[in-house]
Motif scaffolding. Structure first.
Motif, mmCIF file in Angstrom:
data_model
loop_
_atom_site.group_PDB
_atom_site.id
_atom_site.type_symbol
_atom_site.label_atom_id
_atom_site.label_comp_id
_atom_site.label_asym_id
_atom_site.label_seq_id
_atom_site.Cartn_x
_atom_site.Cartn_y
_atom_site.Cartn_z
ATOM 1 N N ASP A 86 17.345 23.063 55.366
ATOM 2 C CA ASP A 86 18.061 24.134 54.671
ATOM 3 C C ASP A 86 18.233 24.282 53.474
ATOM 4 O O ASP A 86 18.707 23.776 52.576
ATOM 5 C CB ASP A 86 19.402 24.076 55.328
ATOM 6 C CG ASP A 86 20.438 25.183 54.891
ATOM 7 O OD1 ASP A 86 19.801 26.157 54.050
ATOM 8 O OD2 ASP A 86 21.551 25.303 55.441
ATOM 9 N N PRO A 87 17.024 24.767 52.337
ATOM 10 C CA PRO A 87 16.686 24.852 51.148
ATOM 11 C C PRO A 87 17.778 25.974 50.318
ATOM 12 O O PRO A 87 17.744 26.346 49.429
ATOM 13 C CB PRO A 87 15.507 24.957 50.891
ATOM 14 C CG PRO A 87 14.984 25.682 51.922
ATOM 15 C CD PRO A 87 15.889 25.566 53.275
ATOM 16 N N SER A 88 18.695 26.725 51.213
ATOM 17 C CA SER A 88 19.630 27.619 50.718
ATOM 18 C C SER A 88 19.971 27.484 49.357
ATOM 19 O O SER A 88 20.004 28.538 48.524
ATOM 20 C CB SER A 88 20.915 27.689 51.553
ATOM 21 O OG SER A 88 20.648 27.797 52.754
ATOM 22 N N MET A 89 20.622 26.478 49.047
ATOM 23 C CA MET A 89 21.134 26.316 47.771
ATOM 24 C C MET A 89 20.306 26.219 46.563
ATOM 25 O O MET A 89 20.639 26.694 45.590
ATOM 26 C CB MET A 89 22.266 25.177 47.599
ATOM 27 C CG MET A 89 23.433 25.238 48.560
ATOM 28 S SD MET A 89 24.264 26.832 48.318
ATOM 29 C CE MET A 89 25.845 26.716 49.739
ATOM 30 N N ASN A 90 19.108 25.555 46.875
ATOM 31 C CA ASN A 90 18.041 25.742 45.738
ATOM 32 C C ASN A 90 17.531 27.029 45.804
ATOM 33 O O ASN A 90 17.370 27.588 44.568
ATOM 34 C CB ASN A 90 16.916 24.769 46.374
ATOM 35 C CG ASN A 90 17.230 23.368 46.095
ATOM 36 O OD1 ASN A 90 17.286 22.853 44.767
ATOM 37 N ND2 ASN A 90 17.426 22.516 46.905
ATOM 38 N N VAL B 20 22.102 28.155 56.230
ATOM 39 C CA VAL B 20 22.793 28.896 55.335
ATOM 40 C C VAL B 20 23.709 28.064 54.401
ATOM 41 O O VAL B 20 24.554 28.498 53.633
ATOM 42 C CB VAL B 20 23.811 30.023 55.950
ATOM 43 C CG1 VAL B 20 23.173 30.935 56.688
ATOM 44 C CG2 VAL B 20 24.944 29.209 56.936
ATOM 45 N N GLY B 21 23.314 26.761 54.334
ATOM 46 C CA GLY B 21 23.924 25.753 53.355
ATOM 47 C C GLY B 21 25.339 25.238 53.598
ATOM 48 O O GLY B 21 25.972 24.671 52.772
ATOM 49 N N SER B 22 25.778 25.365 54.884
ATOM 50 C CA SER B 22 27.035 24.956 55.307
ATOM 51 C C SER B 22 27.298 23.597 55.135
ATOM 52 O O SER B 22 28.242 22.938 54.866
ATOM 53 C CB SER B 22 27.263 25.129 56.916
ATOM 54 O OG SER B 22 26.457 25.962 57.345
ATOM 55 N N TYR B 23 26.186 22.821 55.166
ATOM 56 C CA TYR B 23 26.402 21.246 54.988
ATOM 57 C C TYR B 23 26.581 21.006 53.403
ATOM 58 O O TYR B 23 26.787 19.692 53.495
ATOM 59 C CB TYR B 23 24.937 20.460 55.390
ATOM 60 C CG TYR B 23 23.923 20.695 54.428
ATOM 61 C CD1 TYR B 23 22.973 22.259 54.577
ATOM 62 C CD2 TYR B 23 23.567 20.031 53.438
ATOM 63 C CE1 TYR B 23 21.980 22.261 53.824
ATOM 64 C CE2 TYR B 23 22.401 20.367 52.418
ATOM 65 C CZ TYR B 23 21.737 21.600 52.629
ATOM 66 O OH TYR B 23 20.639 21.674 51.834
ATOM 67 N N THR B 24 26.440 21.854 52.674
ATOM 68 C CA THR B 24 26.722 21.501 51.153
ATOM 69 C C THR B 24 28.077 21.917 50.909
ATOM 70 O O THR B 24 28.709 21.723 49.832
ATOM 71 C CB THR B 24 25.717 22.282 50.294
ATOM 72 O OG1 THR B 24 26.105 23.666 50.349
ATOM 73 C CG2 THR B 24 24.347 22.134 50.614
ATOM 74 N N VAL B 159 34.991 24.638 61.700
ATOM 75 C CA VAL B 159 35.484 23.321 61.974
ATOM 76 C C VAL B 159 34.218 22.190 61.970
ATOM 77 O O VAL B 159 34.177 21.117 61.583
ATOM 78 C CB VAL B 159 36.122 23.226 63.640
ATOM 79 C CG1 VAL B 159 36.276 21.742 63.770
ATOM 80 C CG2 VAL B 159 37.468 24.123 63.396
ATOM 81 N N THR B 160 33.060 22.566 62.782
ATOM 82 C CA THR B 160 31.736 21.506 62.759
ATOM 83 C C THR B 160 31.290 21.216 61.311
ATOM 84 O O THR B 160 30.892 20.302 61.120
ATOM 85 C CB THR B 160 30.937 22.020 63.754
ATOM 86 O OG1 THR B 160 30.340 23.469 63.310
ATOM 87 C CG2 THR B 160 31.164 22.061 65.075
ATOM 88 N N GLY B 161 31.157 22.179 60.569
ATOM 89 C CA GLY B 161 31.059 22.185 59.073
ATOM 90 C C GLY B 161 31.806 21.034 58.428
ATOM 91 O O GLY B 161 31.251 20.108 57.840
ATOM 92 N N LEU B 162 33.298 21.176 58.573
ATOM 93 C CA LEU B 162 33.886 20.257 57.754
ATOM 94 C C LEU B 162 34.106 19.088 58.491
ATOM 95 O O LEU B 162 34.219 17.959 57.800
ATOM 96 C CB LEU B 162 35.336 21.049 57.866
ATOM 97 C CG LEU B 162 35.723 21.326 56.345
ATOM 98 C CD1 LEU B 162 34.900 22.456 55.941
ATOM 99 C CD2 LEU B 162 37.150 21.741 56.164
ATOM 100 N N LEU B 163 33.676 18.869 59.833
ATOM 101 C CA LEU B 163 33.830 17.641 60.516
ATOM 102 C C LEU B 163 32.564 16.864 60.079
ATOM 103 O O LEU B 163 32.590 15.803 59.841
ATOM 104 C CB LEU B 163 33.672 17.568 61.987
ATOM 105 C CG LEU B 163 34.985 18.278 62.484
ATOM 106 C CD1 LEU B 163 34.934 18.474 64.132
ATOM 107 C CD2 LEU B 163 36.256 16.927 62.265
ATOM 108 N N GLY B 164 31.473 17.556 59.924
ATOM 109 C CA GLY B 164 30.154 16.925 59.286
ATOM 110 C C GLY B 164 30.273 16.362 57.962
ATOM 111 O O GLY B 164 30.033 15.341 57.658
ATOM 112 N N ALA B 165 31.182 17.263 56.926
ATOM 113 C CA ALA B 165 31.421 16.699 55.772
ATOM 114 C C ALA B 165 32.294 15.446 55.810
ATOM 115 O O ALA B 165 31.893 14.498 55.170
ATOM 116 C CB ALA B 165 32.181 17.775 54.883
#
Lengths: 208, 227
Positions: A86-90, B20-24, B159-165
């Motif tokens: 997921d390179p979205s932010m880049n 969509v960058g949710s993990y960031t 919720v899953t995005g924040l649980l991952g964080a």
């Protein structure tokens, strides 16, 4: 009216590799030389913990690259995701470069320090170099990590340390040739040895 | 693409695999973790409930529903108003930026899949902003995901995005994380019910501490997340 340029319109070069292999040092060597050949360059650092690499680049490239063409991208502790799944932010960072600098010639993307399995998403990087160092052991190429095997260019850095850590450069050269189809270049980023060869490969395969 | 029940599209939109960058994004959660305000699974469950009751339900889900409705009526102008309302409601700068970046990425990911979405995408950056809940509403509507399902997707993905964080920032095991997710299902359903009949004029958010933590994050020394 033609649409504004996006990340699809500028050549991108990824620089990946493990922590401490010399990715930042390589970029510090590459940028002034690429700049001298008349290119306008943006640099993105995917730092794991802080904006430290980006700040270091800003200081290092002061006067050569405008400050807003150097950014750090946070990857939520998942550096490999940021350059691969997921390179979205880049991509968003490249798009924002192009809003201000539509004629940008090249973007260098430094990955966060990662393991040997890290590869760059081809929609993010047109070409990527994977940087390893002799100090990590001369068996790294033989392990056939996807980063090493798939990279357009393998850079084996810190040749000056080989003799001190018992790494055999001939073994690394021959193992690299066995596991890879593309070229491998030995560098010493502290002195600049091998940097011209890296530039020549980028010019030949990305900036043609 | 024919997806008559919308189920496959709903799964796609709720999946952390969606690029969509949710993990960031942590929406200020990194500041809570960094300051030791959240340490246990119970702390995490309570904080995520606050996010859901204060922000996700009354703000994100309401915006999503308005966007879903506007998309069904083919009203692109109204989508810009949904975006403006969201933009005025999200107080922390990084929350606005995270929402805009994810929204634009989702539009990019689904480009050329539906003409109406492309029409809206053409306006983004100019007359419209492209906030994530708006885009999620539009994409859901055009893919046969019902408003109800889309609101649940919104809550679940948040919720899953924040649980991952949380799993990356705290010492919590994967089974405990799953238990918290399961425990939060009734909360997601509850905020969905509360938000269902609200129109755009009733969109609001009330999460003062979360907003403050989001603003503190802007100046944090150690930053693994963009917000």
């Amino acid at each position: 009216m033609s649409s504004p340029p996006t990340h699809r319109d500028v050549p991108t070069v990824g620089i990946g590799g493990p922590v401490g292999s010399g990715k930042t040092a390589l970029i510090k060597r590459l940028v002034p030389k690429l700049k001298d050949s008349g290119l306008e360059i943006g640099v993105i650092a995917n730092d794991i913990l802080t904006q430290e690499d980006a700040e270091q680049f800003k200081r290092s490239f002061a006067g050569e690259i405008p400050e807003d063409l150097v950014v750090g991208v946070e990857t939520g502790a998942c550096p490999h995701t940021g350059i691969r799944e997921d390179p979205s932010m880049n991509l968003a960072a490249i798009d924002s470069f192009l809003e201000e600098y539509p004629d940008l010639d090249l973007v260098l993307l430094e990955s966060g320090g990662d393991n040997l399995a890290a590869t760059f998403n081809p929609e993010l990087a047109d070409y990527y170099a994977f940087v390893i160092s002799t100090a990590e052991g001369d068996d790294i190429p033989r392990k056939r990590g996807p980063g090493v095997v798939e990279a357009d260019l393998l850079v084996i850095n810190k040749t000056d340390l080989a003799e001190h850590v018992g790494a055999d450069l001939d073994v690394m050269r021959s193992d690299a040739a066995d596991v890879r189809e593309g070229p491998s270049i030995f560098t010493n980023c502290k002195t600049g040895d091998g940097i011209d060869d890296v530039i020549a490969d980028i010019e030949d395969r990305v900036l043609f | 693409m024919i997806d008559e029940s919308g189920l496959l599209s709903a799964l796609r939109l709720a999946d952390s695999f969606l690029p969509v960058g949710s993990y960031t994004i942590s929406y200020g959660f990194e500041s809570f973790a960094e300051e030791g305000r959240v340490e246990t699974g119970e702390d995490l469950r309570e904080l995520l409930s606050d996010y859901l009751y204060g922000q996700v339900g009354p703000c994100d889900m309401v915006a999503l529903s308005a966007a879903h409705c506007a998309a069904r009526q083919g009203d692109v102008d109204r989508l810009a108003r949904v975006d403006d309302r969201l933009h005025a409601t999200l107080l922390a700068r990084e929350f606005r930026e995270s929402s805009l970046t994810s929204g634009k990425r989702l539009l990019d990911v689904v480009a050329d899949e539906h003409a109406f979405v492309d029409r809206y995408a053409e306006r983004v950056g100019d007359e419209a902003r492209g906030h994530y809940p708006t885009v999620l509403g539009v994409v859901s509507a055009t893919k046969g995901v019902s408003e109800y399902d889309a609101r649940l997707v919104c809550g679940y993905a948040f919720v899953t995005g924040l649980l991952g964080a949380a799993q990356r920032l705290l010492r919590l095991g994967h089974t405990e994380i799953q238990r918290i997710l399961h425990d939060l299902f009734p909360v997601i359903e509850s905020v969905e019910r509360e938000s269902a009949d609200r129109d755009l004029e009733q969109l609001r958010s009330c999460t003062p501490l979360i907003d403050v933590q989001g603003m503190r994050h802007e100046r944090a020394e150690r930053r693994l997340f963009v917000s």
